[in-house]
Design a protein around this motif. Structure first.
Motif, PDB file in Angstrom:
ATOM      1  N   LYS A  96       0.831  -1.207   0.000  1.00 42.17           N
ATOM      2  CA  LYS A  96       0.000   0.000   0.000  1.00 42.17           C
ATOM      3  C   LYS A  96       0.863   1.254   0.000  1.00 42.17           C
ATOM      4  CE  LYS A  96      -2.403  -1.666   3.555  1.00 42.17           C
ATOM      5  NZ  LYS A  96      -3.449  -1.826   4.606  1.00 42.17           N
ATOM      6  N   LEU A  97       0.329   2.300  -0.621  1.00 42.02           N
ATOM      7  CA  LEU A  97       1.005   3.591  -0.696  1.00 42.02           C
ATOM      8  C   LEU A  97       0.922   4.285   0.655  1.00 42.02           C
ATOM      9  CD1 LEU A  97       2.335   5.803  -2.500  1.00 42.02           C
ATOM     10  CD2 LEU A  97       0.000   6.615  -2.986  1.00 42.02           C
ATOM     11  N   SER A  98       2.072   4.739   1.144  1.00 47.03           N
ATOM     12  CA  SER A  98       2.094   5.477   2.406  1.00 47.03           C
ATOM     13  C   SER A  98       1.880   6.958   2.126  1.00 47.03           C
ATOM     14  CB  SER A  98       3.434   5.286   3.121  1.00 47.03           C
ATOM     15  OG  SER A  98       4.472   5.947   2.407  1.00 47.03           O
ATOM     16  N   PRO A  99       1.339   7.702   3.094  1.00 38.80           N
ATOM     17  CA  PRO A  99       1.169   9.141   2.886  1.00 38.80           C
ATOM     18  C   PRO A  99       2.499   9.846   2.645  1.00 38.80           C
ATOM     19  CG  PRO A  99       0.670   8.515   5.161  1.00 38.80           C
ATOM     20  CD  PRO A  99       0.778   7.266   4.376  1.00 38.80           C
ATOM     21  N   GLU A 100       3.554   9.371   3.280  1.00 36.53           N
ATOM     22  CA  GLU A 100       4.871   9.998   3.086  1.00 36.53           C
ATOM     23  C   GLU A 100       5.343   9.830   1.645  1.00 36.53           C
ATOM     24  OE1 GLU A 100       4.047   9.019   7.199  1.00 36.53           O
ATOM     25  OE2 GLU A 100       4.202   7.700   5.436  1.00 36.53           O
ATOM     26  N   ASN A 101       5.191   8.618   1.104  1.00 37.97           N
ATOM     27  CA  ASN A 101       5.626   8.376  -0.275  1.00 37.97           C
ATOM     28  C   ASN A 101       4.722   9.064  -1.286  1.00 37.97           C
ATOM     29  OD1 ASN A 101       7.874   6.911   0.471  1.00 37.97           O
ATOM     30  ND2 ASN A 101       6.834   4.935   0.342  1.00 37.97           N
ATOM     31  N   LEU A 102       3.455   9.213  -0.957  1.00 36.91           N
ATOM     32  CA  LEU A 102       2.568   9.981  -1.823  1.00 36.91           C
ATOM     33  C   LEU A 102       3.037  11.422  -1.911  1.00 36.91           C
ATOM     34  CD1 LEU A 102       0.065  10.644  -3.476  1.00 36.91           C
ATOM     35  CD2 LEU A 102      -1.245  10.773  -1.331  1.00 36.91           C
ATOM     36  N   GLN A 103       3.321  12.030  -0.773  1.00 39.29           N
ATOM     37  CA  GLN A 103       3.754  13.421  -0.767  1.00 39.29           C
ATOM     38  C   GLN A 103       5.042  13.594  -1.570  1.00 39.29           C
ATOM     39  OE1 GLN A 103       2.183  16.393   0.722  1.00 39.29           O
ATOM     40  NE2 GLN A 103       3.620  16.999  -0.879  1.00 39.29           N
TER      41      GLN A 103
ATOM     42  N   TYR B 243      -7.099  -0.847   1.335  1.00 38.97           N
ATOM     43  CA  TYR B 243      -6.847   0.300   2.203  1.00 38.97           C
ATOM     44  C   TYR B 243      -7.947   0.383   3.257  1.00 38.97           C
ATOM     45  CZ  TYR B 243      -3.307   2.013  -1.071  1.00 38.97           C
ATOM     46  OH  TYR B 243      -2.192   2.138  -1.861  1.00 38.97           O
ATOM     47  N   THR B 244      -7.554   0.344   4.522  1.00 37.25           N
ATOM     48  CA  THR B 244      -8.521   0.530   5.598  1.00 37.25           C
ATOM     49  C   THR B 244      -8.993   1.978   5.600  1.00 37.25           C
ATOM     50  OG1 THR B 244      -6.854   1.179   7.223  1.00 37.25           O
ATOM     51  CG2 THR B 244      -7.311  -1.199   6.979  1.00 37.25           C
ATOM     52  N   ARG B 245      -9.992   2.259   6.403  1.00 31.59           N
ATOM     53  CA  ARG B 245     -10.469   3.637   6.523  1.00 31.59           C
ATOM     54  C   ARG B 245      -9.332   4.558   6.989  1.00 31.59           C
ATOM     55  NH1 ARG B 245     -15.372   6.359   6.847  1.00 31.59           N
ATOM     56  NH2 ARG B 245     -16.479   4.396   6.499  1.00 31.59           N
ATOM     57  N   ALA B 246      -8.540   4.085   7.948  1.00 35.68           N
ATOM     58  CA  ALA B 246      -7.420   4.896   8.439  1.00 35.68           C
ATOM     59  C   ALA B 246      -6.370   5.093   7.352  1.00 35.68           C
ATOM     60  CB  ALA B 246      -6.794   4.240   9.669  1.00 35.68           C
ATOM     61  N   ASP B 247      -6.087   4.030   6.590  1.00 37.01           N
ATOM     62  CA  ASP B 247      -5.140   4.149   5.478  1.00 37.01           C
ATOM     63  C   ASP B 247      -5.614   5.199   4.485  1.00 37.01           C
ATOM     64  OD1 ASP B 247      -3.552   2.019   6.417  1.00 37.01           O
ATOM     65  OD2 ASP B 247      -4.636   0.531   5.211  1.00 37.01           O
TER      66      ASP B 247
ATOM     67  N   ASP C 108     -13.091  -9.220   8.284  1.00 36.66           N
ATOM     68  CA  ASP C 108     -13.717  -8.012   8.805  1.00 36.66           C
ATOM     69  C   ASP C 108     -13.311  -6.761   8.042  1.00 36.66           C
ATOM     70  OD1 ASP C 108     -14.990  -9.460  10.864  1.00 36.66           O
ATOM     71  OD2 ASP C 108     -13.152  -9.394  12.075  1.00 36.66           O
ATOM     72  N   PHE C 109     -12.754  -6.942   6.829  1.00 32.31           N
ATOM     73  CA  PHE C 109     -12.305  -5.768   6.091  1.00 32.31           C
ATOM     74  C   PHE C 109     -13.488  -4.905   5.667  1.00 32.31           C
ATOM     75  CE2 PHE C 109     -11.192  -3.437   2.259  1.00 32.31           C
ATOM     76  CZ  PHE C 109     -10.035  -2.791   2.677  1.00 32.31           C
ATOM     77  N   GLU C 110     -13.385  -3.602   5.910  1.00 27.14           N
ATOM     78  CA  GLU C 110     -14.426  -2.642   5.522  1.00 27.14           C
ATOM     79  C   GLU C 110     -13.949  -1.844   4.321  1.00 27.14           C
ATOM     80  OE1 GLU C 110     -16.480   1.551   7.047  1.00 27.14           O
ATOM     81  OE2 GLU C 110     -14.716   0.713   8.058  1.00 27.14           O
ATOM     82  N   PHE C 111     -14.665  -1.946   3.210  1.00 25.48           N
ATOM     83  CA  PHE C 111     -14.310  -1.177   2.023  1.00 25.48           C
ATOM     84  C   PHE C 111     -14.721   0.279   2.194  1.00 25.48           C
ATOM     85  CE2 PHE C 111     -15.609   0.915  -1.856  1.00 25.48           C
ATOM     86  CZ  PHE C 111     -14.464   0.796  -2.628  1.00 25.48           C
ATOM     87  N   VAL C 112     -13.830   1.179   1.786  1.00 26.91           N
ATOM     88  CA  VAL C 112     -14.158   2.608   1.717  1.00 26.91           C
ATOM     89  C   VAL C 112     -13.571   3.168   0.430  1.00 26.91           C
ATOM     90  CG1 VAL C 112     -14.351   3.041   4.198  1.00 26.91           C
ATOM     91  CG2 VAL C 112     -12.108   3.216   3.084  1.00 26.91           C
ATOM     92  N   THR C 113     -14.166   4.244  -0.061  1.00 23.64           N
ATOM     93  CA  THR C 113     -13.694   4.905  -1.270  1.00 23.64           C
ATOM     94  C   THR C 113     -13.355   6.355  -0.933  1.00 23.64           C
ATOM     95  OG1 THR C 113     -14.175   5.073  -3.651  1.00 23.64           O
ATOM     96  CG2 THR C 113     -15.968   5.659  -2.127  1.00 23.64           C
TER      97      THR C 113
ATOM     98  N   ASP D 229       6.743 -16.902  -0.239  1.00 24.83           N
ATOM     99  CA  ASP D 229       6.156 -16.252   0.930  1.00 24.83           C
ATOM    100  C   ASP D 229       4.901 -15.538   0.469  1.00 24.83           C
ATOM    101  OD1 ASP D 229       5.559 -15.084   3.328  1.00 24.83           O
ATOM    102  OD2 ASP D 229       7.212 -13.643   3.295  1.00 24.83           O
ATOM    103  N   CYS D 230       3.739 -16.050   0.886  1.00 28.82           N
ATOM    104  CA  CYS D 230       2.461 -15.574   0.348  1.00 28.82           C
ATOM    105  C   CYS D 230       1.648 -14.851   1.420  1.00 28.82           C
ATOM    106  CB  CYS D 230       1.658 -16.751  -0.206  1.00 28.82           C
ATOM    107  SG  CYS D 230       0.147 -16.253  -1.051  1.00 28.82           S
ATOM    108  N   PRO D 231       1.513 -13.522   1.330  1.00 25.96           N
ATOM    109  CA  PRO D 231       0.683 -12.780   2.286  1.00 25.96           C
ATOM    110  C   PRO D 231      -0.802 -13.100   2.106  1.00 25.96           C
ATOM    111  CG  PRO D 231       2.178 -11.320   1.083  1.00 25.96           C
ATOM    112  CD  PRO D 231       2.177 -12.629   0.371  1.00 25.96           C
ATOM    113  N   MET D 232      -1.574 -12.840   3.157  1.00 19.55           N
ATOM    114  CA  MET D 232      -3.023 -13.053   3.116  1.00 19.55           C
ATOM    115  C   MET D 232      -3.717 -11.788   2.602  1.00 19.55           C
ATOM    116  SD  MET D 232      -5.514 -15.242   3.817  1.00 19.55           S
ATOM    117  CE  MET D 232      -4.994 -16.399   5.091  1.00 19.55           C
ATOM    118  N   PRO D 233      -4.414 -11.857   1.455  1.00 18.09           N
ATOM    119  CA  PRO D 233      -5.070 -10.666   0.912  1.00 18.09           C
ATOM    120  C   PRO D 233      -6.380 -10.334   1.621  1.00 18.09           C
ATOM    121  CG  PRO D 233      -5.418 -12.529  -0.539  1.00 18.09           C
ATOM    122  CD  PRO D 233      -4.509 -13.017   0.548  1.00 18.09           C
ATOM    123  N   ASP D 234      -6.799  -9.070   1.499  1.00 21.36           N
ATOM    124  CA  ASP D 234      -8.050  -8.595   2.099  1.00 21.36           C
ATOM    125  C   ASP D 234      -9.249  -8.833   1.197  1.00 21.36           C
ATOM    126  OD1 ASP D 234      -6.818  -7.318   4.443  1.00 21.36           O
ATOM    127  OD2 ASP D 234      -5.996  -5.896   2.986  1.00 21.36           O
ATOM    128  N   GLY D 235      -9.005  -8.874  -0.110  1.00 13.68           N
ATOM    129  CA  GLY D 235     -10.130  -8.985  -1.035  1.00 13.68           C
ATOM    130  C   GLY D 235      -9.666  -9.378  -2.418  1.00 13.68           C
TER     131      GLY D 235
END
Length: 402
Positions: free
Chosen positions: A151-158, A181-185, A216-221, A318-324
């Motif tokens: 996921k893109l971090s706010p620091e790298n976005l800036q 991306y969670t709501r906080a992300d 329990d992932f909550e989608f947000v846009t 090494d396979c991470p667990m995806p959210d969706g």
């Protein structure tokens, strides 16, 4: 002198389509191939959606429609945004296109001038950079490694934003990683975009996998999380994935009416409109019974868990667990530098997926196509039986490396 336009030298044919084509060719030649490259559900389109299409044919709905789509479908899309995302749109703020890819193409062609920059977090869906290039924009790729949850971090976005930045592309849940991306992300990213010095940056959010989320992932846009971005956000979606309608080719975009009007101008000179019959089916998809989505998601979640477990049992993966979505994006860094039984060194993830296809008949997608290596993408939108077989073949191929 070649008659082919120079702009085409800047892009490549879609690698996902290329892998699917190669797998189909091998199957036709009698090779036992399990295709894990295509990004489409194996479930059939639900009967009530197919019935709506048949009724549309019988009712003579086989003529041209308005360029942005039928008013019935655009109203259904507005209702969907209100119901699912608490976003208010009018039909004039909606464009229907021939699939999600055309929505992106229309948007970039309508808004990019030469030199305009588009921030694209990597790994990315394969068409984002190429569509940007076709529209004479400049892709700005920002690596988002597994350590950052893909996921893109706010620091790298800036850091990526310049005076030339026009768009940020967000895709959640992601193709190819399934990361969401969670709501906080999302709020952390929108906070960056709300800074006065970043007011020139628009957001294109690709929400195609919105309904395919697990646990329990909550989608947000973005415009839902930060209403202040409403007037510079284009929210794109479609019926392909969650509604099992990939071949029907219906995507849609929502945003400021002047941008939609410009996109309509582009579409009016290409496909004119999405197929009238598919539009009628999409109305039923959005307005009708949605109970099948939960049923399908239960199956997808089980397949996800199965594939993650089996791939993590393979030495070197090494396979991470995806959210969706319905993809996993395992790292194959532990296999780089190894040698095949035929004496060929595995130097890239492209080498690895070619080896798996040729030695065991498993067609996956190399990570280089998505902008982040060494990884590969596996689509688990197929049966548990085939997934178990495929993962066993992957293990045999990897275990044979020295």
């Amino acid at each position: 002198m070649s008659i082919i336009a120079k702009r085409l030298s800047r892009i490549q044919p879609s690698p996902t389509i290329a892998v699917a084509t190669k797998a189909a060719e091998l199957k036709a030649a009698g090779v036992d191939v399990i295709g894990l490259g295509a990004g489409e559900p194996d479930f059939d389109t639900p009967d009530h959606i197919k019935a709506a299409a048949k009724a549309a044919i019988d009712a003579g709905m086989t003529k041209y429609t308005a360029v942005p789509g039928t008013i019935e479908l655009r109203k259904a899309i507005c209702a969907k945004f209100k119901r699912d995302n608490d976003l208010e749109y009018t039909p004039e703020q909606i464009q229907v296109a021939g699939g999600g890819k055309q929505s992106i193409y229309n948007l970039m062609m309508a808004t990019l001038d030469p030199g305009d920059e588009v921030i694209i977090p990597a790994p990315y869906w394969v068409s984002y950079p190429d569509i940007t290039l076709l529209a004479e924009g400049t892709p700005v790729i920002v690596d988002c490694p597994v350590e950052d949850g893909f996921k893109l971090s706010p620091e790298n976005l800036q850091k990526a934003i310049t005076p030339k930045t026009k768009w940020l592309i967000i895709n959640s849940p992601s193709n190819p990683t399934g990361a969401g991306y969670t709501r906080a992300d999302m709020k952390a990213l929108t906070d960056v975009l709300m800074k006065p010095e970043n007011s020139h940056v628009w957001v294109m959010t690709d929400d195609m996998y919105e309904l395919l989320v697990y646990d329990d992932f909550e989608f947000v846009t973005p415009a839902q999380v930060e209403p202040g971005l409403y007037d510079r956000t284009m929210t794109l979606n479609g019926v392909s994935k969650a509604y099992c309608m990939t071949g029907w080719r219906v995507g849609y975009a929502a945003g400021p009416a002047d941008v939609i009007k410009a996109m309509n101008k582009v579409q009016s000179q290409s496909t004119t409109h999405a197929t009238s019959i598919s539009q009628a089916a999409a109305v039923e998809a959005l307005n009708g019974d949605h109970s099948f989505i939960a049923t399908n998601n239960k199956a997808f979640k089980g397949r996800r868990n199965l594939v993650v477990k089996l791939l993590n049992e393979v030495d070197g993966l090494d396979c991470p667990m995806p959210d969706g979505a319905f993809y996993v994006y395992p790292s194959c860094a532990g296999l780089m530098g190894k040698t095949t039984p035929e004496g060929k060194k595995i130097e890239t993830d492209g080498d690895l997926v070619t080896y798996m296809l040729e030695s065991e008949g498993v067609a996956a997608m190399h990570g280089e196509a998505f902008g982040l290596s060494p990884h590969f993408r596996v689509s688990y939108a197929t049966s548990n039986e085939l997934l178990t077989d495929a993962c066993g073949r992957i293990k045999r191929a990897c275990d044979a490396l020295t």
